[in-house]
Motif scaffolding. Structure first.
Motif, PDB file in Angstrom:
ATOM      1  N   VAL A  18     113.599  23.150  98.484  1.00 56.91           N
ATOM      2  CA  VAL A  18     113.110  22.647  99.775  1.00 56.91           C
ATOM      3  C   VAL A  18     111.862  23.426 100.203  1.00 56.91           C
ATOM      4  O   VAL A  18     110.897  22.833 100.711  1.00 56.91           O
ATOM      5  N   LEU A  19     111.848  24.749 100.002  1.00 59.76           N
ATOM      6  CA  LEU A  19     110.682  25.549 100.372  1.00 59.76           C
ATOM      7  C   LEU A  19     109.458  25.177  99.543  1.00 59.76           C
ATOM      8  O   LEU A  19     108.333  25.147 100.063  1.00 59.76           O
ATOM      9  N   VAL A  20     109.659  24.900  98.260  1.00 61.01           N
ATOM     10  CA  VAL A  20     108.538  24.446  97.416  1.00 61.01           C
ATOM     11  C   VAL A  20     107.978  23.135  97.952  1.00 61.01           C
ATOM     12  O   VAL A  20     106.759  22.964  98.092  1.00 61.01           O
ATOM     13  N   ALA A  21     108.870  22.203  98.285  1.00 58.96           N
ATOM     14  CA  ALA A  21     108.432  20.912  98.819  1.00 58.96           C
ATOM     15  C   ALA A  21     107.741  21.089 100.172  1.00 58.96           C
ATOM     16  O   ALA A  21     106.730  20.426 100.454  1.00 58.96           O
ATOM     17  N   ASN A  57     110.864  17.125 108.061  1.00 56.75           N
ATOM     18  CA  ASN A  57     112.192  16.867 107.505  1.00 56.75           C
ATOM     19  C   ASN A  57     112.691  18.047 106.687  1.00 56.75           C
ATOM     20  O   ASN A  57     113.887  18.351 106.693  1.00 56.75           O
ATOM     21  N   GLU A  58     111.790  18.716 105.979  1.00 59.44           N
ATOM     22  CA  GLU A  58     112.218  19.864 105.192  1.00 59.44           C
ATOM     23  C   GLU A  58     112.653  21.022 106.093  1.00 59.44           C
ATOM     24  O   GLU A  58     113.533  21.803 105.725  1.00 59.44           O
ATOM     25  N   VAL A  59     112.072  21.128 107.277  1.00 59.48           N
ATOM     26  CA  VAL A  59     112.560  22.110 108.253  1.00 59.48           C
ATOM     27  C   VAL A  59     113.990  21.752 108.664  1.00 59.48           C
ATOM     28  O   VAL A  59     114.866  22.628 108.774  1.00 59.48           O
ATOM     29  N   PHE A  60     114.248  20.457 108.880  1.00 56.56           N
ATOM     30  CA  PHE A  60     115.609  20.002 109.184  1.00 56.56           C
ATOM     31  C   PHE A  60     116.570  20.379 108.060  1.00 56.56           C
ATOM     32  O   PHE A  60     117.697  20.826 108.310  1.00 56.56           O
ATOM     33  N   LEU A  61     116.135  20.181 106.828  1.00 57.42           N
ATOM     34  CA  LEU A  61     117.010  20.456 105.684  1.00 57.42           C
ATOM     35  C   LEU A  61     117.304  21.949 105.553  1.00 57.42           C
ATOM     36  O   LEU A  61     118.421  22.337 105.192  1.00 57.42           O
ATOM     37  N   ARG A 163     119.159  15.336  97.783  1.00 58.72           N
ATOM     38  CA  ARG A 163     118.904  13.892  97.697  1.00 58.72           C
ATOM     39  C   ARG A 163     117.679  13.510  98.529  1.00 58.72           C
ATOM     40  O   ARG A 163     116.846  12.699  98.100  1.00 58.72           O
ATOM     41  N   THR A 164     117.539  14.107  99.711  1.00 60.87           N
ATOM     42  CA  THR A 164     116.405  13.802 100.572  1.00 60.87           C
ATOM     43  C   THR A 164     115.102  14.286  99.969  1.00 60.87           C
ATOM     44  O   THR A 164     114.079  13.593 100.012  1.00 60.87           O
ATOM     45  N   VAL A 165     115.105  15.489  99.374  1.00 67.67           N
ATOM     46  CA  VAL A 165     113.895  16.019  98.751  1.00 67.67           C
ATOM     47  C   VAL A 165     113.458  15.128  97.591  1.00 67.67           C
ATOM     48  O   VAL A 165     112.263  14.810  97.449  1.00 67.67           O
ATOM     49  N   VAL A 166     114.413  14.711  96.763  1.00 71.93           N
ATOM     50  CA  VAL A 166     114.073  13.834  95.643  1.00 71.93           C
ATOM     51  C   VAL A 166     113.481  12.521  96.154  1.00 71.93           C
ATOM     52  O   VAL A 166     112.458  12.034  95.643  1.00 71.93           O
ATOM     53  N   ALA A 167     114.119  11.943  97.181  1.00 75.38           N
ATOM     54  CA  ALA A 167     113.624  10.676  97.727  1.00 75.38           C
ATOM     55  C   ALA A 167     112.229  10.848  98.326  1.00 75.38           C
ATOM     56  O   ALA A 167     111.344   9.999  98.124  1.00 75.38           O
ATOM     57  N   GLU A 168     112.011  11.948  99.059  1.00 78.57           N
ATOM     58  CA  GLU A 168     110.704  12.186  99.671  1.00 78.57           C
ATOM     59  C   GLU A 168     109.618  12.377  98.620  1.00 78.57           C
ATOM     60  O   GLU A 168     108.526  11.801  98.728  1.00 78.57           O
ATOM     61  N   ASP A 169     109.904  13.186  97.604  1.00 78.36           N
ATOM     62  CA  ASP A 169     108.889  13.455  96.585  1.00 78.36           C
ATOM     63  C   ASP A 169     108.577  12.210  95.766  1.00 78.36           C
ATOM     64  O   ASP A 169     107.403  11.934  95.455  1.00 78.36           O
ATOM     65  N   ALA A 170     109.612  11.456  95.405  1.00 78.21           N
ATOM     66  CA  ALA A 170     109.378  10.230  94.640  1.00 78.21           C
ATOM     67  C   ALA A 170     108.581   9.225  95.471  1.00 78.21           C
ATOM     68  O   ALA A 170     107.662   8.565  94.967  1.00 78.21           O
ATOM     69  N   THR A 171     108.926   9.113  96.759  1.00 79.60           N
ATOM     70  CA  THR A 171     108.190   8.217  97.648  1.00 79.60           C
ATOM     71  C   THR A 171     106.755   8.688  97.830  1.00 79.60           C
ATOM     72  O   THR A 171     105.823   7.870  97.895  1.00 79.60           O
ATOM     73  N   ALA A 172     106.565  10.013  97.901  1.00 79.48           N
ATOM     74  CA  ALA A 172     105.214  10.552  98.068  1.00 79.48           C
ATOM     75  C   ALA A 172     104.341  10.244  96.862  1.00 79.48           C
ATOM     76  O   ALA A 172     103.165   9.875  97.010  1.00 79.48           O
TER      77      ALA A 172
END
Length: 323
Positions: A18-21, A57-61, A163-172
């Motif tokens: 999450v920190l990398v993202a 969102n990553e702050v939320f995570l 799951r959220t990080v994967v979805a965000e990165d793939a969407t990005a």
């Protein structure tokens, strides 16, 4: 090693992911915003909003990872595991509002504005998108490696933060590709409709991803049952106990990422006194906990059926099984 014992190490790896993202998205958001303002590009501004939403969102995570591991207390006797699902739901809302809605706004504004041809900053903007594609791709690769390390898609994607990080990165990655294509076609054809369409497509993509993530978080928040495989193992273990005549009902509910509540209504064989019932209950609950790691709260409800019902029970007929 049990899943519960692996949880702290898994959380540390997820926190690094999450920190990398987050680092990538913060840098990219600033670059996209500056490039979008300089180039007057609606697609690039849409991507800037996308990156800002992902950063929040990553702050939320990160909050979810920290708060969900707090121990149970008098106010929350089943622990704080569902905080992970709550913060993931907020992340989905953030993707929808800050990413999807702003992208729709930028696309509609571009169509309504008629498209002033100002391409002076587009080369810089496209370079920014190229750098963003590489950064988002590296973050996605890191997340996918962790998913594979945690057992693949079926097991690794159980974690709403990952799951959220994967979805965000793939969407990005897909969003950057759409923005790049929209800007390139705008430059070649002189038609702003291409870039406006890219913004609208990015908005639609973000709304869809937010809906899917929000639906999964909702299911977990309102009380999702344990995995069918774990449920079947618990039912089979209960049915195999010689003191249990039948399993009348079995209820499970996830109380966190790797914890679950188990409640079973069982009918015991006739002839057991109160002390034997207590000993049997303790032994069975211990056996369920040993069989299913995530079963940290286990409740047994011993029922009493009438003599007429007991006459046709599996014990009375010499059969085994459960309801």
């Amino acid at each position: 090693m049990s899943r519960t014992k692996e949880a702290p190490n898994t959380d540390r790896r997820t926190r690094v992911t999450v920190l990398v993202a987050l680092t990538a998205n913060l840098v990219i958001a600033v670059a996209k915003a500056v490039g979008g303002i300089f180039a007057h590009s609606p697609a690039l501004l849409s991507e800037a909003a996308h990156s800002v939403a992902d950063s929040l969102n990553e702050v939320f995570l990160l909050a979810a990872l920290r708060r969900s591991r707090r121990p149970a207390d008098a106010r929350h006797p089943f622990g704080y595991g569902k905080e992970r699902f709550f913060w993931s739901l907020l992340a989905a809302v953030g993707i929808f509002v800050m990413g999807g809605c702003f992208s729709f706004f930028q696309g509609l504004e571009a169509l309504r504005g008629g498209g002033e041809e100002q391409f002076s900053g587009y080369v810089v903007g496209m370079i920014v998108l190229g750098v963003a594609f590489v950064a988002e791709g590296l973050s996605l690769v890191r997340a996918l490696r962790q998913v594979r390390r945690q057992g693949g898609l079926a097991s690794g994607m159980r974690d709403p933060a990952l799951r959220t990080v994967v979805a965000e990165d793939a969407t990005a990655v897909l969003g950057v590709t759409l923005a790049f294509a929209g800007m390139a076609l705008h430059m070649v054809t002189g038609q702003v409709v291409w870039e406006a369409s890219a913004s609208l497509a990015i908005g639609a993509l973000l709304v869809y991803v937010a809906y899917r993530l929000g639906r999964e978080a909702r299911d977990q928040l309102i009380g999702e049952a344990a995995d069918p495989e774990a449920d079947a193992r618990i039912r089979a273990l209960l049915a195999a106990q010689p003191e249990i005549d039948s399993v009348e009902a079995l209820f499970t509910m996830k109380t966190g990422l790797d914890t679950a509540l188990v409640a079973a209504r069982v009918d015991l064989v006739p002839g057991l006194d109160s002390e034997e019932v207590e000993e049997v209950a303790v032994r069975i609950k211990r056996a369920v906990g040993d069989e299913v790691d995530e079963a940290d709260q286990i409740f047994l409800d011993v029922t009493e059926r009438s003599a007429r019902e007991a006459y046709g029970s599996p014990a009375a007929t010499g059969e085994r099984g459960g309801a």
